[in-house]
Write an enzyme that holds these catalytic residues in place. Structure first.
Site, mmCIF file in Angstrom:
data_model
loop_
_atom_site.group_PDB
_atom_site.id
_atom_site.type_symbol
_atom_site.label_atom_id
_atom_site.label_comp_id
_atom_site.label_asym_id
_atom_site.label_seq_id
_atom_site.Cartn_x
_atom_site.Cartn_y
_atom_site.Cartn_z
ATOM 1 N N ASP A 31 0.867 -1.184 0.000
ATOM 2 C CA ASP A 31 0.000 0.000 0.000
ATOM 3 C C ASP A 31 0.891 1.217 0.000
ATOM 4 O O ASP A 31 2.006 1.173 0.531
ATOM 5 C CB ASP A 31 -0.899 -0.001 1.259
ATOM 6 C CG ASP A 31 -2.217 0.718 1.033
ATOM 7 O OD1 ASP A 31 -2.166 1.917 0.731
ATOM 8 O OD2 ASP A 31 -3.278 0.084 1.169
ATOM 9 N N ASN A 35 -4.622 6.855 0.251
ATOM 10 C CA ASN A 35 -6.013 7.041 0.688
ATOM 11 C C ASN A 35 -6.304 6.165 1.910
ATOM 12 O O ASN A 35 -7.427 5.697 2.087
ATOM 13 C CB ASN A 35 -6.916 6.670 -0.502
ATOM 14 C CG ASN A 35 -8.312 7.223 -0.354
ATOM 15 O OD1 ASN A 35 -8.552 8.132 0.442
ATOM 16 N ND2 ASN A 35 -9.245 6.646 -1.087
ATOM 17 N N SER A 36 -5.275 5.892 2.712
ATOM 18 C CA SER A 36 -5.458 5.018 3.881
ATOM 19 C C SER A 36 -4.389 5.370 4.915
ATOM 20 O O SER A 36 -3.679 6.348 4.742
ATOM 21 C CB SER A 36 -5.364 3.547 3.462
ATOM 22 O OG SER A 36 -4.112 3.303 2.863
ATOM 23 N N PHE A 80 -6.692 -4.774 -4.715
ATOM 24 C CA PHE A 80 -7.683 -3.757 -4.332
ATOM 25 C C PHE A 80 -7.245 -2.347 -4.718
ATOM 26 O O PHE A 80 -8.082 -1.459 -4.784
ATOM 27 C CB PHE A 80 -7.884 -3.756 -2.809
ATOM 28 C CG PHE A 80 -8.503 -5.005 -2.266
ATOM 29 C CD1 PHE A 80 -9.868 -5.190 -2.324
ATOM 30 C CD2 PHE A 80 -7.722 -6.000 -1.683
ATOM 31 C CE1 PHE A 80 -10.453 -6.339 -1.816
ATOM 32 C CE2 PHE A 80 -8.290 -7.151 -1.174
ATOM 33 C CZ PHE A 80 -9.666 -7.313 -1.244
ATOM 34 N N GLY A 82 -6.491 1.141 -6.076
ATOM 35 C CA GLY A 82 -7.065 1.861 -7.213
ATOM 36 C C GLY A 82 -7.821 3.078 -6.733
ATOM 37 O O GLY A 82 -8.162 3.190 -5.556
ATOM 38 N N SER A 124 -16.701 -4.132 -9.979
ATOM 39 C CA SER A 124 -17.815 -3.407 -9.368
ATOM 40 C C SER A 124 -19.089 -3.665 -10.147
ATOM 41 O O SER A 124 -19.056 -3.856 -11.374
ATOM 42 C CB SER A 124 -17.497 -1.911 -9.406
ATOM 43 O OG SER A 124 -18.645 -1.149 -9.147
ATOM 44 N N TYR A 149 -14.372 6.049 -13.832
ATOM 45 C CA TYR A 149 -14.052 5.039 -12.818
ATOM 46 C C TYR A 149 -14.635 3.685 -13.248
ATOM 47 O O TYR A 149 -13.947 2.659 -13.267
ATOM 48 C CB TYR A 149 -14.618 5.447 -11.447
ATOM 49 C CG TYR A 149 -14.844 4.273 -10.528
ATOM 50 C CD1 TYR A 149 -13.776 3.655 -9.893
ATOM 51 C CD2 TYR A 149 -16.128 3.739 -10.336
ATOM 52 C CE1 TYR A 149 -13.973 2.538 -9.095
ATOM 53 C CE2 TYR A 149 -16.330 2.632 -9.540
ATOM 54 C CZ TYR A 149 -15.254 2.038 -8.919
ATOM 55 O OH TYR A 149 -15.447 0.929 -8.144
ATOM 56 N N LYS A 153 -12.957 -0.148 -14.717
ATOM 57 C CA LYS A 153 -13.236 -1.530 -14.295
ATOM 58 C C LYS A 153 -13.635 -2.388 -15.502
ATOM 59 O O LYS A 153 -13.212 -3.546 -15.632
ATOM 60 C CB LYS A 153 -14.357 -1.551 -13.246
ATOM 61 C CG LYS A 153 -14.009 -0.849 -11.945
ATOM 62 C CD LYS A 153 -12.893 -1.540 -11.179
ATOM 63 C CE LYS A 153 -12.590 -0.882 -9.859
ATOM 64 N NZ LYS A 153 -11.395 -1.426 -9.207
ATOM 65 N N ASN A 179 -22.878 -2.934 -2.974
ATOM 66 C CA ASN A 179 -22.579 -1.739 -2.163
ATOM 67 C C ASN A 179 -22.097 -2.121 -0.767
ATOM 68 O O ASN A 179 -22.901 -2.421 0.109
ATOM 69 C CB ASN A 179 -23.826 -0.868 -2.063
ATOM 70 C CG ASN A 179 -24.208 -0.255 -3.396
ATOM 71 O OD1 ASN A 179 -24.528 -0.973 -4.345
ATOM 72 N ND2 ASN A 179 -24.155 1.048 -3.503
ATOM 73 N N ASP A 295 -27.022 7.992 -11.670
ATOM 74 C CA ASP A 295 -27.587 6.935 -10.812
ATOM 75 C C ASP A 295 -28.590 6.073 -11.577
ATOM 76 O O ASP A 295 -29.387 6.588 -12.353
ATOM 77 C CB ASP A 295 -28.329 7.559 -9.618
ATOM 78 C CG ASP A 295 -27.400 7.869 -8.456
ATOM 79 O OD1 ASP A 295 -26.244 7.414 -8.478
ATOM 80 O OD2 ASP A 295 -27.846 8.564 -7.530
HETATM 81 C C1 UD1 Z 1 -21.500 4.307 -6.161
HETATM 82 C C2 UD1 Z 1 -20.923 4.453 -7.529
HETATM 83 C C3 UD1 Z 1 -20.360 3.124 -7.977
HETATM 84 C C4 UD1 Z 1 -19.338 2.629 -6.977
HETATM 85 C C5 UD1 Z 1 -19.977 2.553 -5.589
HETATM 86 C C6 UD1 Z 1 -18.931 2.225 -4.542
HETATM 87 C C7 UD1 Z 1 -22.172 6.288 -8.614
HETATM 88 C C8 UD1 Z 1 -23.133 6.643 -9.694
HETATM 89 N N1 UD1 Z 1 -21.920 4.973 -8.466
HETATM 90 O O1 UD1 Z 1 -22.579 3.397 -6.215
HETATM 91 O O2 UD1 Z 1 -19.780 3.277 -9.254
HETATM 92 O O3 UD1 Z 1 -18.866 1.350 -7.357
HETATM 93 O O4 UD1 Z 1 -20.541 3.824 -5.249
HETATM 94 O O5 UD1 Z 1 -19.581 1.925 -3.343
HETATM 95 O O6 UD1 Z 1 -21.636 7.134 -7.926
HETATM 96 N N2 UD1 Z 1 -27.774 8.502 -2.179
HETATM 97 C C9 UD1 Z 1 -28.506 9.499 -1.575
HETATM 98 N N3 UD1 Z 1 -27.852 10.483 -0.872
HETATM 99 C C10 UD1 Z 1 -26.485 10.488 -0.733
HETATM 100 C C11 UD1 Z 1 -25.731 9.457 -1.353
HETATM 101 C C12 UD1 Z 1 -26.412 8.485 -2.057
HETATM 102 O O7 UD1 Z 1 -29.740 9.529 -1.673
HETATM 103 O O8 UD1 Z 1 -25.931 11.404 -0.088
HETATM 104 C C13 UD1 Z 1 -28.481 7.403 -2.881
HETATM 105 C C14 UD1 Z 1 -28.079 7.198 -4.319
HETATM 106 O O9 UD1 Z 1 -28.885 7.977 -5.177
HETATM 107 C C15 UD1 Z 1 -28.308 5.690 -4.483
HETATM 108 C C16 UD1 Z 1 -27.990 5.123 -3.101
HETATM 109 O O10 UD1 Z 1 -28.122 6.213 -2.201
HETATM 110 O O11 UD1 Z 1 -29.650 5.422 -4.767
HETATM 111 C C17 UD1 Z 1 -26.589 4.557 -2.977
HETATM 112 O O12 UD1 Z 1 -25.632 5.526 -3.404
HETATM 113 P P1 UD1 Z 1 -24.062 5.308 -3.207
HETATM 114 O O13 UD1 Z 1 -23.803 4.878 -1.816
HETATM 115 O O14 UD1 Z 1 -23.352 6.528 -3.693
HETATM 116 O O15 UD1 Z 1 -23.725 4.045 -4.117
HETATM 117 P P2 UD1 Z 1 -23.995 3.807 -5.693
HETATM 118 O O16 UD1 Z 1 -24.417 5.034 -6.393
HETATM 119 O O17 UD1 Z 1 -24.860 2.610 -5.838
#
Ligand code: UD1
Length: 343
Positions: A31, A35-36, A80, A82, A124, A149, A153, A179, A295
């Site tokens: 590492d 970022n850690s 991991f 990246g 991912s 990003y 992948k 997630n 999204d």
């Molecule tokens: C995001 C990334 C994805 C990455 C993953 C890593 C995007 C578009 N996608 O996934 O490429 O691999 O993180 O974990 O950024 N939300 C809210 N309020 C917030 C934050 C999020 O409402 O402040 C909602 C989002 O609209 C979504 C859900 O929560 O519906 C999850 O969001 P997030 O945790 O950012 O993950 P992803 O978008 O699925």
């Protein structure tokens, strides 16, 4: 086996190191702490009673890394390391492509030079893009993504597949994470985002702590169960166990093969907020905001292949994810920034 873990001080990497050590594997972390934090190594030792090997080096230092790889002489690698911030990748695509591809090229060249051909790669669910409908099945359609990003992948999955097809002897697992949320049950390791979190769960935690006024719910008019975005949240300890399962099955894999690591269940933003309110015993204010660009409405895994071929399935639900993320945050209000663990 002796496993080299690139990015082993990061969120998913550190939990995987713990899982590997607990299964009796030998681990060397590589590492650069961009970022850690080096404190992660001490925490891993506290959790497992074993101090993993550790080399501080940037994978982009190709001659240095190749020499380090030769001294470590691992049997297998989990990769991991990246860059992973979606918004940053849109603003600076060149940096993202150069870093995520360059580090992997350096790793592959070192692996080839030392004839180590067993690799577990962090991919991912973002590679399913916008066109497919959940549950996402590994080989249902061509991969694409909406951010640099995500495209890094997609490209790396293709590159790894081509490398494995061109030359016999490679065993490569492409693990598509959904997630990841939560933290180790000890409260000693967890997610430590720098600055304002992009992802929902770490943001909720900061609101629960009183550090931010409210959660912004990005859209409540999606075609989902309650109008808010649905995702497949997976406990990071389950995800780590998925890596151990893949690593231990690698010898049976010919070439490169993809597996989803998710639970197969969709949870809405509103449901995740409720789980955190229950775990923290606190009201978590939320306001509806416009949809976030890029999204998808709904995302969750088809878990059939991982269950059948890896013999792995997650056991923890969102209640445990919220409980463990909250414990970690309370014990480490500043992440790893100071050695202030209050356990
Ligand atoms: C995001 C990334 C994805 C990455 C993953 C890593 C995007 C578009 N996608 O996934 O490429 O691999 O993180 O974990 O950024 N939300 C809210 N309020 C917030 C934050 C999020 O409402 O402040 C909602 C989002 O609209 C979504 C859900 O929560 O519906 C999850 O969001 P997030 O945790 O950012 O993950 P992803 O978008 O699925």
């Amino acid at each position: 086996m002796h496993v080299l873990v690139t990015g082993g001080a990061g969120f998913i990497g550190s939990h995987t190191v713990v899982a590997l050590l607990e299964r009796g594997h030998q681990v060397t972390i590589v590492d650069d702490f961009e970022n850690s934090s080096p404190r992660v190594i001490d925490r891993i030792e506290q959790v497992t009673g074993i101090r993993p090997g550790f080399v501080e080096i940037d994978l982009l230092d190709e001659p240095g890394f190749r020499a380090a790889f030769g001294s470590i002489a691992p049997d297998a690698v989990t990769h991991f390391a990246g860059l992973k911030a979606v918004g940053e990748s849109v603003a600076d695509p060149l940096r993202y492509y150069a870093h995520n591809l360059g580090t992997t090229f350096s790793l592959l060249n070192a692996m080839k030079a030392h004839d180590t051909k067993a690799l577990v790669f962090s991919s991912s669910a973002t590679v399913y893009g916008h066109e497919q409908q959940p549950p996402y099945v590994e080989d249902a359609a061509a991969l694409t993504a909406t951010s640099p990003y995500g495209m890094s992948k997609v490209m790396l999955e293709r590159i790894l597949t081509d490398v494995a097809d061109a030359e016999p002897g490679w065993h490569i697992a492409l693990l598509r994470y959904f997630n990841p949320v939560g933290a180790h049950e000890s409260g000693l390791i967890g997610e430590a985002p720098l600055g304002a979190p992009d992802n929902l769960a770490p943001y909720i935690v900061q609101v629960a702590l009183g550090r931010r006024p409210h959660v912004r719910v990005f859209g409540d008019d999606y075609p989902t169960k309650d109008g808010t975005g649905e995702r497949d949240y997976i406990h990071v300890v389950d995800l780590a166990a998925g890596h151990v399962a893949a690593l231990e099955k690698l010898a049976d894999v010919t070439g490169a093969r993809a597996w989803n690591l998710g639970t197969g269940r969709g949870t809405s933003v509103t449901q995740l907020l409720a789980a955190f309110e229950a775990a923290t015993g606190r009201a978590i204010p939320a306001v509806v905001a416009p949809r976030r660009s890029g999204d998808v409405p709904r995302s969750w895994a088809d878990t059939t292949r991982a269950e059948a071929e890896l013999g792995w399935s997650p056991t923890r639900g969102v209640a445990e994810m919220a409980r463990d993320a909250w414990r970690w945050q309370q014990q480490n209000p500043n992440g790893y920034a100071a050695d202030d663990c209050v356990s």
